[in-house]
Design a protein around this motif. Structure first.
Motif, PDB file in Angstrom:
ATOM      1  N   GLN A 121       0.823  -1.221   0.000  1.00  0.00           N
ATOM      2  CA  GLN A 121       0.000   0.000   0.000  1.00  0.00           C
ATOM      3  C   GLN A 121       0.855   1.269   0.000  1.00  0.00           C
ATOM      4  OE1 GLN A 121      -3.028  -0.202   3.042  1.00  0.00           O
ATOM      5  NE2 GLN A 121      -3.796  -2.168   2.285  1.00  0.00           N
ATOM      6  N   ARG A 174     -11.638   0.088   6.317  1.00  0.00           N
ATOM      7  CA  ARG A 174     -10.608   1.124   6.161  1.00  0.00           C
ATOM      8  C   ARG A 174      -9.846   0.994   4.845  1.00  0.00           C
ATOM      9  NH1 ARG A 174      -8.813   3.867  10.970  1.00  0.00           N
ATOM     10  NH2 ARG A 174     -10.247   3.440  12.687  1.00  0.00           N
ATOM     11  N   ARG A 175      -9.522  -0.247   4.451  1.00  0.00           N
ATOM     12  CA  ARG A 175      -8.822  -0.431   3.177  1.00  0.00           C
ATOM     13  C   ARG A 175      -9.614   0.163   2.009  1.00  0.00           C
ATOM     14  NH1 ARG A 175     -10.066  -4.297  -0.432  1.00  0.00           N
ATOM     15  NH2 ARG A 175      -8.642  -4.549  -2.192  1.00  0.00           N
ATOM     16  N   THR A 179      -9.692   2.090  -2.080  1.00  0.00           N
ATOM     17  CA  THR A 179     -10.048   1.307  -3.270  1.00  0.00           C
ATOM     18  C   THR A 179     -11.488   1.536  -3.746  1.00  0.00           C
ATOM     19  OG1 THR A 179     -10.718  -0.574  -1.869  1.00  0.00           O
ATOM     20  CG2 THR A 179      -8.422  -0.532  -2.636  1.00  0.00           C
ATOM     21  N   TRP A 214      -3.636   4.458  -4.576  1.00  0.00           N
ATOM     22  CA  TRP A 214      -2.395   3.716  -4.843  1.00  0.00           C
ATOM     23  C   TRP A 214      -2.153   3.590  -6.347  1.00  0.00           C
ATOM     24  CZ3 TRP A 214      -5.244  -0.490  -1.702  1.00  0.00           C
ATOM     25  CH2 TRP A 214      -5.306  -0.103  -0.349  1.00  0.00           C
ATOM     26  N   TYR A 244      -6.609  -1.631  12.042  1.00  0.00           N
ATOM     27  CA  TYR A 244      -6.066  -2.958  11.776  1.00  0.00           C
ATOM     28  C   TYR A 244      -4.878  -3.230  12.692  1.00  0.00           C
ATOM     29  CZ  TYR A 244      -8.668  -2.702   7.328  1.00  0.00           C
ATOM     30  OH  TYR A 244      -9.641  -2.596   6.377  1.00  0.00           O
ATOM     31  N   ALA A 250      -4.690  -6.378   5.372  1.00  0.00           N
ATOM     32  CA  ALA A 250      -5.559  -5.264   4.956  1.00  0.00           C
ATOM     33  C   ALA A 250      -4.879  -3.913   5.150  1.00  0.00           C
ATOM     34  CB  ALA A 250      -6.866  -5.301   5.732  1.00  0.00           C
ATOM     35  N   LEU A 251      -3.815  -3.909   5.961  1.00  0.00           N
ATOM     36  CA  LEU A 251      -3.049  -2.678   6.207  1.00  0.00           C
ATOM     37  C   LEU A 251      -1.783  -2.634   5.356  1.00  0.00           C
ATOM     38  CD1 LEU A 251      -2.910  -0.150   8.110  1.00  0.00           C
ATOM     39  CD2 LEU A 251      -1.557  -1.564   9.667  1.00  0.00           C
ATOM     40  N   GLN A 254      -2.106  -4.100  -1.141  1.00  0.00           N
ATOM     41  CA  GLN A 254      -3.211  -3.478  -1.874  1.00  0.00           C
ATOM     42  C   GLN A 254      -4.402  -4.426  -1.972  1.00  0.00           C
ATOM     43  OE1 GLN A 254      -1.832  -1.530  -5.464  1.00  0.00           O
ATOM     44  NE2 GLN A 254      -0.308  -0.346  -4.321  1.00  0.00           N
ATOM     45  N   GLY A 256      -5.343  -6.602   0.211  1.00  0.00           N
ATOM     46  CA  GLY A 256      -5.961  -6.846   1.511  1.00  0.00           C
ATOM     47  C   GLY A 256      -6.119  -8.322   1.821  1.00  0.00           C
TER      48      GLY A 256
END
Ligand code: 15L
Length: 266
Positions: A121, A174-175, A179, A214, A244, A250-251, A254, A256
């Motif tokens: 990420q 959060r991810r 996206t 990203w 996270y 997920a952190l 990309q 996750g």
């Protein structure tokens, strides 16, 4: 000028149900297909054909009389390879073979961020970044992009492969703040992908105008895609979720959670 007949595969799926409505202005007739049952046609502008993408003859028949294909069918999450093989890998081959035989010159392929899911990420990547599929699902989308590239080089069939981020009514975690792709922006991107001339095989990332992106779409500027929405309007709500753990994919990645799906033992 709208198309005469647009084929939408995956019409019973999460995005297909939305696109059944929002793609309406772009074709006189929209032919809807899925392996699952769908709602009956709501008028002369719709045709409903249940079809298994793994069945070559059925896909050939499905594409008769079609001017362009929005290929949103197949498995949309990580599953054992054998399932992905049927629906996604054989499926995309059948779609392109049918396009070739019926003279269909434009495909919009629902690819996925999971083609590049093992990029961190902290990276910003463009369409030329090495692919780092994060799952059998991501591998099948990568294969689909290569199928699109081959059918352009060999037969002149043009495709826009949209590496869709997370297209839901709103970000779910959060991810997805990075996206998120709104349905409105997805629809506009499909419209650009159907009607922009001379796209050859274009790879474009499908994300709204989110704060932390990203993905760099400078290689797809010819599409003229300008996202109108942003995940920022959901930030307060999403940030009520617990952060996270530091080692949560997920952190980090990309893609996750897809980065830790499987293995699938027999
Ligand atoms: C995908 O490709 C999936 O189809 C979708 O269900 C989401 O999980 C999305 O990616 C995502 O990465 O959020």
């Amino acid at each position: 000028t709208p198309l005469n007949r647009l084929l939408l595969t995956g019409a019973a799926g999460g995005l297909g149900k939305v696109l059944r409505e929002t793609l309406r202005p772009y074709a006189k007739i929209i032919r809807l297909s899925d392996i699952a049952p769908m709602d009956a046609p709501t008028g002369d502008h719709e045709e409903v054909v249940q079809c298994n993408l793994a069945d070559k003859a059925a896909v050939h028949a499905l594409c008769e009389g079609v001017d362009a294909i929005a290929h949103f069918g197949g498995v949309s999450v990580e599953r054992p390879f054998e399932e992905i093989l049927e629906a996604n890998i054989k499926g995309v081959f059948h779609i392109y073979e049918a396009a070739r035989k019926h003279g269909i010159k434009r495909v919009v392929f629902a690819s996925s961020n999971h083609v590049i899911g093992f990029h961190k990420q902290t990276e910003t990547i463009d369409a030329n970044a090495p692919r780092r599929p994060d799952s059998y699902y991501g591998l099948s989308k990568s294969y689909g992009e290569d199928m699109a590239s081959f059918y352009f080089d060999r037969y002149g069939i043009e495709t826009v492969s949209i590496r869709i981020g997370s297209s839901f009514p709103e970000p779910l975690n959060r991810r997805m703040m990075a996206t998120y792709l709104s349905y409105r922006d997805l629809t506009n991107l499909i419209e650009r992908s159907l009607f922009t001339p001379n796209v050859k095989h274009t790879v474009v990332y499908g994300a709204s105008a989110n704060r932390d992106l990203w993905w760099d779409n400078h290689m797809a500027t010819h599409l003229g895609f300008e996202p109108q929405d942003t995940s920022e309007v959901f930030r307060e709500k999403i940030e009520q979720q617990p952060p996270y753990a530091p080692n949560d994919p997920a952190l980090i990645y990309q893609g996750g959670a897809f980065c830790e799906a499987g293995p699938f033992d027999d």
